[in-house]
Design an enzyme around this catalytic site. Structure first.
Site, PDB file in Angstrom:
ATOM      1  N   GLU A   1      -9.479  -1.820   6.208  1.00 59.16           N
ATOM      2  CA  GLU A   1      -9.479  -0.346   6.099  1.00 59.16           C
ATOM      3  C   GLU A   1      -9.205   0.277   7.458  1.00 59.16           C
ATOM      4  O   GLU A   1      -9.821  -0.105   8.463  1.00 59.16           O
ATOM      5  CB  GLU A   1     -10.839   0.103   5.558  1.00 59.16           C
ATOM      6  CG  GLU A   1     -10.753   1.293   4.665  1.00 59.16           C
ATOM      7  CD  GLU A   1      -9.946   1.025   3.394  1.00 59.16           C
ATOM      8  OE1 GLU A   1      -8.723   1.267   3.401  1.00 59.16           O
ATOM      9  OE2 GLU A   1     -10.543   0.584   2.402  1.00 59.16           O
TER      10      GLU A   1
ATOM     11  N   LEU B   1      -8.092   6.196  -4.542  1.00 51.10           N
ATOM     12  CA  LEU B   1      -7.335   5.303  -5.425  1.00 51.10           C
ATOM     13  C   LEU B   1      -5.829   5.546  -5.303  1.00 51.10           C
ATOM     14  O   LEU B   1      -5.047   5.099  -6.127  1.00 51.10           O
ATOM     15  CB  LEU B   1      -7.791   5.447  -6.880  1.00 51.10           C
ATOM     16  CG  LEU B   1      -9.286   5.195  -7.146  1.00 51.10           C
ATOM     17  CD1 LEU B   1      -9.598   5.254  -8.636  1.00 51.10           C
ATOM     18  CD2 LEU B   1      -9.730   3.848  -6.579  1.00 51.10           C
ATOM     19  N   SER B   2      -5.434   6.297  -4.292  1.00 55.22           N
ATOM     20  CA  SER B   2      -4.019   6.421  -3.936  1.00 55.22           C
ATOM     21  C   SER B   2      -3.163   7.178  -4.939  1.00 55.22           C
ATOM     22  O   SER B   2      -1.998   6.845  -5.138  1.00 55.22           O
ATOM     23  CB  SER B   2      -3.419   5.026  -3.771  1.00 55.22           C
ATOM     24  OG  SER B   2      -3.074   4.838  -2.469  1.00 55.22           O
TER      25      SER B   2
ATOM     26  N   ASP C   1      -0.433   1.822   1.103  1.00 57.20           N
ATOM     27  CA  ASP C   1      -0.472   2.257  -0.295  1.00 57.20           C
ATOM     28  C   ASP C   1       0.895   2.104  -0.954  1.00 57.20           C
ATOM     29  O   ASP C   1       1.023   1.575  -2.056  1.00 57.20           O
ATOM     30  CB  ASP C   1      -0.891   3.727  -0.391  1.00 57.20           C
ATOM     31  CG  ASP C   1      -2.226   3.989   0.267  1.00 57.20           C
ATOM     32  OD1 ASP C   1      -2.890   3.016   0.646  1.00 57.20           O
ATOM     33  OD2 ASP C   1      -2.590   5.161   0.408  1.00 57.20           O
TER      34      ASP C   1
HETATM   35  P1  NG1 Z   1      -5.963   6.788   0.900  1.00 58.49           P
HETATM   36  O1  NG1 Z   1      -6.187   8.126   1.454  1.00 58.49           O
HETATM   37  O2  NG1 Z   1      -7.178   6.192   0.372  1.00 58.49           O
HETATM   38  O3  NG1 Z   1      -4.837   6.719  -0.076  1.00 58.49           O
HETATM   39  C1  NG1 Z   1      -5.295   6.228   3.458  1.00 58.49           C
HETATM   40  C2  NG1 Z   1      -3.870   5.925   3.903  1.00 58.49           C
HETATM   41  C3  NG1 Z   1      -3.616   4.415   4.065  1.00 58.49           C
HETATM   42  C4  NG1 Z   1      -4.695   3.758   4.908  1.00 58.49           C
HETATM   43  C5  NG1 Z   1      -6.081   4.148   4.358  1.00 58.49           C
HETATM   44  C6  NG1 Z   1      -7.219   3.617   5.207  1.00 58.49           C
HETATM   45  C7  NG1 Z   1      -2.396   7.647   2.923  1.00 58.49           C
HETATM   46  C8  NG1 Z   1      -1.418   7.971   1.870  1.00 58.49           C
HETATM   47  N1  NG1 Z   1      -2.922   6.412   2.906  1.00 58.49           N
HETATM   48  O4  NG1 Z   1      -5.482   5.808   2.130  1.00 58.49           O
HETATM   49  O5  NG1 Z   1      -2.340   4.201   4.644  1.00 58.49           O
HETATM   50  O6  NG1 Z   1      -4.577   4.093   6.263  1.00 58.49           O
HETATM   51  O7  NG1 Z   1      -6.227   5.568   4.293  1.00 58.49           O
HETATM   52  O8  NG1 Z   1      -7.193   2.235   5.250  1.00 58.49           O
HETATM   53  O9  NG1 Z   1      -2.675   8.451   3.782  1.00 58.49           O
END
Ligand code: NG1
Length: 417
Positions: A36, A126-127, A172
């Site tokens: 992470e 969850l992207s 992601d």
């Molecule tokens: P989330 O916000 O959970 O989709 C973000 C970043 C990833 C990564 C994680 C932390 C975006 C789209 N994604 O994920 O690239 O850095 O945080 O590991 O911002």
């Protein structure tokens, strides 16, 4: 919420736009198992794509216009392809505008109609934003015969999201496009590589909502970008201390293998501004503060030491977690998830009391381990447990924060239905 079927989205598209779509794309959500806040430092990650997804149907539309509606997000869109950002009136339209900007050179002019639906929660973790961006790009790619391959979809989706404001590292988009069912995807960024890691049959995965949305459009975006800059400063300072030339922007992957890096990290300042770091490490200020959609304030002091400590230790945990999965050592895998969460809470400071509570509850209910997943600051946690413990882990998570909590299975990546 049941997953909409390809037939149901085709029917909804016909009802809405009076004709059949020419393409329907499935873009899954993502759960990061471990690794992470390592991707933007060029260090590895180990996510899965999940069996919750967005479905995106697309067909021809009026020349130069893109009309879009959604059962998953509020607010219809009508964007002019020449000025897509001018028509944005709901948060999800920004991803549509980003995707349109990124596909313009490959398919200028043409119009489209788009319908988005799905069962992927949008509260953060969850992207859903990357599933939307990748899915829109792939749907338009087919509707307009733009000829983009999968690598191009990933790269354009990353840039589109960075324009929305979060300086994403790329995990992601890559797992959403390239995941294989039943496996996690080990992704390396420097040099780029990926390999499937089979998940043992005795491993079940539960995700649980903390009850707090991660405000990706506002404070979570700023907190995220501050950490991106802090990681760059740490990389520049460490490289300077061992006399290494470093790239632009500086990334911790370039110093991760330096002997005694842990000792050098202990000597980093707690907080430092980009201006002080540029001066101290003799590095160009722009390399530290330049973001795709913004420029970070050069005088704001950001955390440095504890961010570097988390990121470098987390990268080692990714190796150890991959080895634990391959050896079917689920107790060791669970311990690594717990260590990751503790490091995110204490050093990286992107957890919240609700995320801590939900992880503790799932561990107490028998999970091998649990941690926040994704950027944090709210959103979802993930627990690894035995299939026989799934019901108890879900019940404990729901009792802790009100849920929802549900089991997820490792699914395949982006597909045409
Ligand atoms: P989330 O916000 O959970 O989709 C973000 C970043 C990833 C990564 C994680 C932390 C975006 C789209 N994604 O994920 O690239 O850095 O945080 O590991 O911002």
């Amino acid at each position: 919420m049941p997953t909409p079927s390809p037939d149901s989205i085709r029917t909804a598209f016909r009802l809405r736009f009076g004709e059949d779509p020419t393409v329907v794309v499935r873009a899954p959500g993502r759960v990061n198992l471990i690794g992470e806040h390592t991707d933007y430092s060029g260090l590895p990650v180990l996510p899965i794509a999940i069996d919750r997804a967005l479905l995106i149907a697309a067909g021809p539309g009026p020349e130069g216009m893109v009309e879009a509606a959604s059962g998953a997000f509020e607010g219809d869109a009508a964007l002019d392809r020449q000025h897509p950002n001018a028509g944005v009136s709901a948060p999800w339209h920004r991803y549509l505008a980003g995707a349109l900007t990124e596909i313009t050179a490959a398919a200028p002019g043409t119009g489209a109609r788009i319908l988005v639906d799905g069962d992927l929660p949008g509260e953060g973790g969850l992207s859903s934003s990357s599933a939307l961006t990748c899915g829109l790009l792939e749907a338009l790619n087919h509707a307009w015969a733009a000829g983009l391959d999968r690598e191009a979809i990933v790269q354009r989706a990353i840039v589109a999201e960075r324009h929305v404001g979060v300086e994403t590292g790329g995990m992601d988009q890559e797992v959403i496009v390239f995941a294989e069912a039943g496996t996690a995807l080990r992704i390396d960024f420097d040099p780029p590589a990926r390999r499937a890691v089979p998940l043992p049959p005795g491993l079940a995965l539960v995700v649980a909502y903390s009850g707090e949305a991660a405000p990706k459009g506002t404070s979570a975006r700023d907190s995220y970008n501050e950490r991106v800059v802090g990681a760059r400063i740490a990389a520049a300072m460490l490289a300077d201390s061992v006399g290494l030339d470093i790239g632009a922007p500086p990334r911790l992957c370039e110093v991760a293998d330096v002997d005694v890096v842990d000792i050098l990290v202990d000597e980093l300042p707690e907080r430092m501004s980009p201006q002080e770091a540029a001066h101290g490490a003799g590095v160009e200020l722009e390399r530290l503060v330049q973001l795709t959609a913004d420029r970070f304030d050069t005088r704001t002091k950001v955390p440095v030491k504890r961010l570097a400590r988390h990121i470098l230790a987390e990268a080692v945990r990714v190796d150890e977690a991959e080895a634990a999965l391959r050896a079917n050592d689920l107790a060791a895998f669970g311990r690594l998830l717990n260590e990751s969460h503790n490091s995110l809470r204490e050093d990286f400071r992107c957890s919240t009391p609700a995320l801590d509570r939900i992880c503790a509850a799932m561990r107490k209910a028998g999970a091998f381990g649990a941690r926040l997943t994704g950027a944090g600051f709210g959103g979802f946690a993930v627990a690894a447990c035995a299939p026989a413990s799934v019901a108890a882990v879900i019940a404990a998570a729901e009792a802790a924060t009100g849920g929802p909590a549900f089991e997820v299975r490792a699914s395949g990546g982006l597909s045409l239905l």
